[in-house]
Each structure stands twice: as structure tokens, then as C-alpha cells.
Scaffold this motif. Structure first.
Motif, PDB file in Angstrom:
ATOM      1  N   GLU A  67      -0.355  -9.765  -5.430  1.00 37.29           N
ATOM      2  CA  GLU A  67       0.786  -9.681  -4.530  1.00 37.29           C
ATOM      3  C   GLU A  67       0.630  -8.532  -3.534  1.00 37.29           C
ATOM      4  O   GLU A  67       0.329  -7.398  -3.906  1.00 37.29           O
ATOM      5  CB  GLU A  67       2.078  -9.487  -5.321  1.00 37.29           C
ATOM      6  N   GLY A  68       0.836  -8.862  -2.265  1.00 41.37           N
ATOM      7  CA  GLY A  68       0.806  -7.854  -1.222  1.00 41.37           C
ATOM      8  C   GLY A  68      -0.566  -7.519  -0.680  1.00 41.37           C
ATOM      9  O   GLY A  68      -0.684  -6.757   0.287  1.00 41.37           O
ATOM     10  N   VAL A  69      -1.614  -8.054  -1.281  1.00 40.88           N
ATOM     11  CA  VAL A  69      -2.980  -7.763  -0.832  1.00 40.88           C
ATOM     12  C   VAL A  69      -3.437  -8.849   0.140  1.00 40.88           C
ATOM     13  O   VAL A  69      -3.338 -10.041  -0.166  1.00 40.88           O
ATOM     14  CB  VAL A  69      -3.957  -7.691  -2.019  1.00 40.88           C
ATOM     15  N   THR A  70      -3.914  -8.437   1.298  1.00 38.56           N
ATOM     16  CA  THR A  70      -4.448  -9.391   2.266  1.00 38.56           C
ATOM     17  C   THR A  70      -5.855  -8.977   2.667  1.00 38.56           C
ATOM     18  O   THR A  70      -6.186  -7.793   2.728  1.00 38.56           O
ATOM     19  CB  THR A  70      -3.576  -9.485   3.530  1.00 38.56           C
ATOM     20  N   VAL A  71      -6.682  -9.986   2.940  1.00 41.86           N
ATOM     21  CA  VAL A  71      -8.056  -9.776   3.399  1.00 41.86           C
ATOM     22  C   VAL A  71      -8.221 -10.581   4.683  1.00 41.86           C
ATOM     23  O   VAL A  71      -8.068 -11.804   4.688  1.00 41.86           O
ATOM     24  CB  VAL A  71      -9.092 -10.238   2.356  1.00 41.86           C
ATOM     25  N   ASN A  72      -8.525  -9.883   5.762  1.00 40.65           N
ATOM     26  CA  ASN A  72      -8.703 -10.547   7.050  1.00 40.65           C
ATOM     27  C   ASN A  72     -10.157 -10.452   7.480  1.00 40.65           C
ATOM     28  O   ASN A  72     -10.651  -9.371   7.822  1.00 40.65           O
ATOM     29  CB  ASN A  72      -7.820  -9.900   8.125  1.00 40.65           C
ATOM     30  N   VAL A  73     -10.858 -11.600   7.439  1.00 39.79           N
ATOM     31  CA  VAL A  73     -12.227 -11.654   7.958  1.00 39.79           C
ATOM     32  C   VAL A  73     -12.111 -11.732   9.478  1.00 39.79           C
ATOM     33  O   VAL A  73     -11.720 -12.756  10.037  1.00 39.79           O
ATOM     34  CB  VAL A  73     -13.000 -12.853   7.392  1.00 39.79           C
ATOM     35  N   ALA A  74     -12.473 -10.646  10.131  1.00 34.23           N
ATOM     36  CA  ALA A  74     -12.196 -10.537  11.565  1.00 34.23           C
ATOM     37  C   ALA A  74     -13.334 -11.027  12.444  1.00 34.23           C
ATOM     38  O   ALA A  74     -13.096 -11.514  13.555  1.00 34.23           O
ATOM     39  CB  ALA A  74     -11.887  -9.078  11.914  1.00 34.23           C
ATOM     40  N   ARG A  75     -14.572 -10.923  11.945  1.00 33.11           N
ATOM     41  CA  ARG A  75     -15.702 -11.264  12.824  1.00 33.11           C
ATOM     42  C   ARG A  75     -16.956 -11.489  11.999  1.00 33.11           C
ATOM     43  O   ARG A  75     -17.214 -10.774  11.020  1.00 33.11           O
ATOM     44  CB  ARG A  75     -15.933 -10.119  13.823  1.00 33.11           C
ATOM     45  N   ILE A  76     -17.734 -12.490  12.390  1.00 34.24           N
ATOM     46  CA  ILE A  76     -19.095 -12.663  11.892  1.00 34.24           C
ATOM     47  C   ILE A  76     -20.023 -12.635  13.102  1.00 34.24           C
ATOM     48  O   ILE A  76     -19.856 -13.413  14.040  1.00 34.24           O
ATOM     49  CB  ILE A  76     -19.277 -13.991  11.130  1.00 34.24           C
ATOM     50  N   ALA A  77     -20.949 -11.712  13.098  1.00 34.03           N
ATOM     51  CA  ALA A  77     -21.917 -11.592  14.190  1.00 34.03           C
ATOM     52  C   ALA A  77     -23.316 -11.850  13.651  1.00 34.03           C
ATOM     53  O   ALA A  77     -23.592 -11.646  12.468  1.00 34.03           O
ATOM     54  CB  ALA A  77     -21.837 -10.199  14.809  1.00 34.03           C
ATOM     55  N   GLY A  78     -24.211 -12.295  14.523  1.00 29.02           N
ATOM     56  CA  GLY A  78     -25.604 -12.456  14.114  1.00 29.02           C
ATOM     57  C   GLY A  78     -26.210 -13.747  14.597  1.00 29.02           C
ATOM     58  O   GLY A  78     -25.627 -14.494  15.384  1.00 29.02           O
ATOM     59  N   GLY A  79     -27.410 -14.007  14.113  1.00 29.96           N
ATOM     60  CA  GLY A  79     -28.091 -15.236  14.494  1.00 29.96           C
ATOM     61  C   GLY A  79     -28.809 -15.125  15.816  1.00 29.96           C
ATOM     62  O   GLY A  79     -28.908 -14.058  16.413  1.00 29.96           O
TER      63      GLY A  79
END
Length: 416
Positions: free
Chosen positions: A248-260
Motif C-alpha cells: 500500500e502506498g508504494v508506486t514504481v514509475n518506469v520513466a525511460r528505457i534508452a539504448g539499442g
């Protein structure tokens, strides 16, 4: 509490500065000082130092520590930062107040949002008018007025103006910790919410950068000889996203994937950047441990993982010291005819750092505005004097003992 004649003289001093408080905010907001704009930060620091020297205080530039950043290619790069500015009066006084603000903004040097205009409704619209060049102007006006108070000798104060709050305070964090440990009360000048409400309880925050290294190969001739870092990064991003809702109350925001790179090459590099928010210390420990476990397990053979970053700001709960301080601020506001309310916020700021170091603090004493971090950022000019008077009266009541700073500090220490 009531407004004494010498308090009123301080409040009148603030009111007399009204036009200047707004005017210098406009001048400062017209200087681009994005967190990575070294030239703009240097110019802004010069201007602030000149303004600070008008106060009866010692002004010092404080060098900041270096750190590292992770480039989109996965390279770990040394990073340096502009100086902090400290302004100190009466460090030997029995009560010490710490006032903080940041002179960086989120708008880079090449941003199209560079100048202040006045909207048809009278609001100022410009980069940093609310967050937080207006707040710095309010802070300095309050201090200048407080220096006319007959009980000022009981209170010493230190201002810290930092260049890196908008990127998580990587350079100024040690200075914030030092000041927080030796102060009794903290005042920070993030903007209030658009209706004047203060931020009370705040979540904690962490920023992470995971370097995924694979093996390049020709996508047609030797596909199975490669290890695709971008594909691995995508799997890891999905694992991170799946943590949402687990606590509860924990959030994970994947903001960016770079590469390739080219379409005919198996990608050998990628970087996953993500932010976490947590409501309490237990959740912070859980998410840090969980993230590190994910970063220790490559999703398929041929990949290596290298995690950088971590929890940057601890949660700031409404403990006994915070509750008592907010009630005192509410009472001071009532004397001015200002209704002071507060509510939880998922955002973070220097107030988190100060609280973690043992300092009870209010961190949204800046101007009333909104739409920060966008080109619609605005501030209401009428709020500049109102908020400066609120801070000035808080300082007066700390000096008189009606706001018991020593007791507030003790309450905070009891929860550490």
C-alpha cells in the motif's frame, strides 16, 4: 498569541517591500537556471549573492560534492554542480532557524519557456515564478523585516540556497543534513498549492538507473549469438511495473528505457530509469531490497546488470513535532486573517531531507501558484506579501517564545 506592536512593525516592513518582492522575482525568473545550465546557474548565483549581501549576515558560497550520472549509452559519467549559497546571522543564538530554497528550475537552457508575462487575470506566468524564485524572494523579504524586531537576538538563522533540488539534491544533500541536525525549526519555500494549502505528510522518493549490458550480433546472420539488452530491459521494466499494488502506498514509475541501435544489430546496451515513492520507512526498505533483488537477476543468459542510484529522500510523516509546528503556523496565519490548512503530498522536496536529519519543518511557505514544471506555471502577485508576512510573524513568535522551537526539536528527536 496576538500581534504585538513590534510584530506589527515587522509586518508593515514586509508590506512596504511589496512591489520589490514581485519585481525581483520577475527579474530572477527571466534568468534561465535549469539544473544542468551551468552558465545560467552561475549568473543566478551572482544575483542572489548580491541580494543576500543587503542583509546583516555572513554570505558564503559552499562548494558541492561531485557525483556520477548514467548516460543513455550506459556510461558512468562524473558530474559536478554549482555552489550552494549560505546566509547566516547569529549562529551563537540559543534558537536556530534553517530556511532553505533552490535556485535551479526544471527548464533547460534551450526551453521555449524563458520569460515572465502577466496573464489577463493578473497572475504571473513564467519559469520559476512559483517554484521557487518567488519563494526565495518571499523568504528574503521576511528575514529583512525580522531583523527590525527587538527580540531578534534570541534567534539565529541560516539560509541555504541550493542548485540541484529539481534533480534530487545529489550535491546539496550533505549540507541539508548538517543544517537539519543543528537547527531547531526549518522553513522551506516550495510554492503552496493553488488554493494556499500547505503540504503536510510527504512520501519518500528514490531514483534508480539500471544499466543492462548484452552482446551485439548481426540480427540476421548471427541472431542467436547475441544477447539483446533492450529486450532484457523491457522484461525488467515489466517486473518493476508489476510491483505496483503489492504494498500500500508504494508506486514504481518506469520513466525511460534508452539504448539499442540499428535495426539489423542485436542491441548490446540499454538503461532503465525509474522512480519509486514510499509512504514510510518500512516501505522504503522493502522497495529498495526488492529492486536490488530484481537487479541481481538477469532475465536471460548473456546479460549483465549494474544498478545505480537509490532512495534519495526519506518519507516525511506528520509526527508529533510536525503536528505541533503546523498548528503553530495555523495559529500565526489566523492572526493575519489567513486560513492555513494542509494535506498529504506524494511530492518530495528539501523538507524531506531536513526532517530525516531531525528538523521539524514546514516546506511550502512560498507563494501561491500552480502548474509548476510546465509552461503554464503561475503565481498570484497578491500572495507574495501575504506569505512573506506569514514567515515574518512565525519568526517573531519563535523569538518571543510563543512558538517553542526548543520543544519542537525535542519532539522530533524523540521519534528518531
Amino acid at each position: 498569541m496576538r500581534i504585538e506592536p513590534h510584530d506589527q512593525a515587522v509586518l508593515d516592513h514586509v508590506a512596504a517591500q511589496g512591489d520589490a518582492i514581485v519585481a525581483r522575482t520577475i527579474d530572477w525568473a527571466n534568468i534561465n537556471s535549469g539544473s544542468r545550465n551551468a552558465a545560467g546557474l552561475a549568473r543566478m548565483l551572482d544575483v542572489l549573492e548580491a541580494e543576500a549581501r543587503r542583509l546583516p549576515a555572513t554570505v558564503v558560497r559552499v562548494p558541492t560534492r561531485a557525483s556520477t550520472t548514467v548516460s543513455d549509452s550506459g556510461a558512468v559519467i562524473p558530474e559536478t554542480y554549482a555552489d550552494c549559497l549560505t546566509i547566516t546571522a547569529r549562529p551563537e543564538a540559543p534558537i536556530q532557524v534553517v530556511l532553505t530554497g533552490h535556485y535551479d528550475t526544471v527548464f533547460p537552457a534551450d526551453s521555449a519557456f524563458q520569460t515572465v508575462v502577466t496573464r489577463p487575470d493578473g497572475a504571473l506566468n513564467g519559469p520559476g515564478v512559483a517554484d521557487m524564485k518567488g519563494g526565495i524572494s518571499v523568504m528574503l523579504a521576511a528575514l529583512r523585516a525580522f531583523e527590525t524586531h527587538p527580540d531578534k537576538a534570541r534567534v539565529g538563522w541560516t539560509v541555504l540556497l541550493s542548485p540541484d533540488e529539481e534533480i534530487g539534491s545529489p550535491a546539496s544533500a550533505p549540507v541539508l543534513a548538517e543544517l537539519g541536525a543543528r537547527g531547531h525549526v526549518g522553513l522551506t519555500y516550495e510554492p503552496a498549492l493553488s488554493d494556499g494549502t500547505l503540504a503536510g505528510e510527504r512520501k519518500g522518493s528514490g531514483n534508480f538507473h539500471l544499466i543492462v549490458t548484452g552482446k551485439a550480433a548481426h540480427a540476421g546472420r548471427a541472431f542467436h549469438e547475441g544477447a539483446n539488452a533492450v529486450a532484457g530491459a523491457a522484461i525488467i521494466a515489466a517486473r518493476l511495473h508489476a510491483l505496483n499494488g503489492q504494498r500500500e502506498g508504494v508506486t514504481v514509475n518506469v520513466a525511460r528505457i534508452a539504448g539499442g541501435g540499428p535495426l539489423n544489430v542485436v542491441a548490446d546496451n540499454a538503461v532503465v530509469r525509474f522512480n519509486v515513492r514510499v509512504p514510510d520507512a518500512q516501505s522504503a526498505a522493502w522497495i529498495d531490497q526488492t529492486v536490488r533483488a530484481i537487479a541481481a537477476e538477469p532475465p536471460f543468459p548473456g546479460l549483465t546488470l549494474d544498478l545505480h542510484g537509490g532512495m534519495t529522500r526519506a518519507p516525511k510523516p506528520m509526527d508529533a513535532s510536525q503536528t505541533a509546528l503546523f498548528h503553530a503556523v495555523r495559529d500565526a496565519g489566523a492572526l493575519l486573517g489567513q486560513t492555513i490548512a494542509w494535506k498529504p503530498s506524494g511530492g518530495v522536496c528539501e523538507g524531506n531531507n531536513l526532517h530525516a536529519a531531525g528538523l521539524p519543518n514546514v516546506d511550502t511557505l512560498g507563494v501561491v501558484g500552480g502548474e509548476i514544471h510546465s509552461d503554464q506555471e503561475f503565481a498570484w502577485p497578491a500572495s507574495f506579501v501575504e506569505r512573506a508576512q506569514l514567515s515574518a510573524l512565525i519568526l517573531c513568535k519563535i523569538a518571543s517564545g510563543e512558538i517553542d522551537a526548543l520543544k519542537l526539536k525535542q519532539l522530533r528527536l524523540e521519534t528518531l
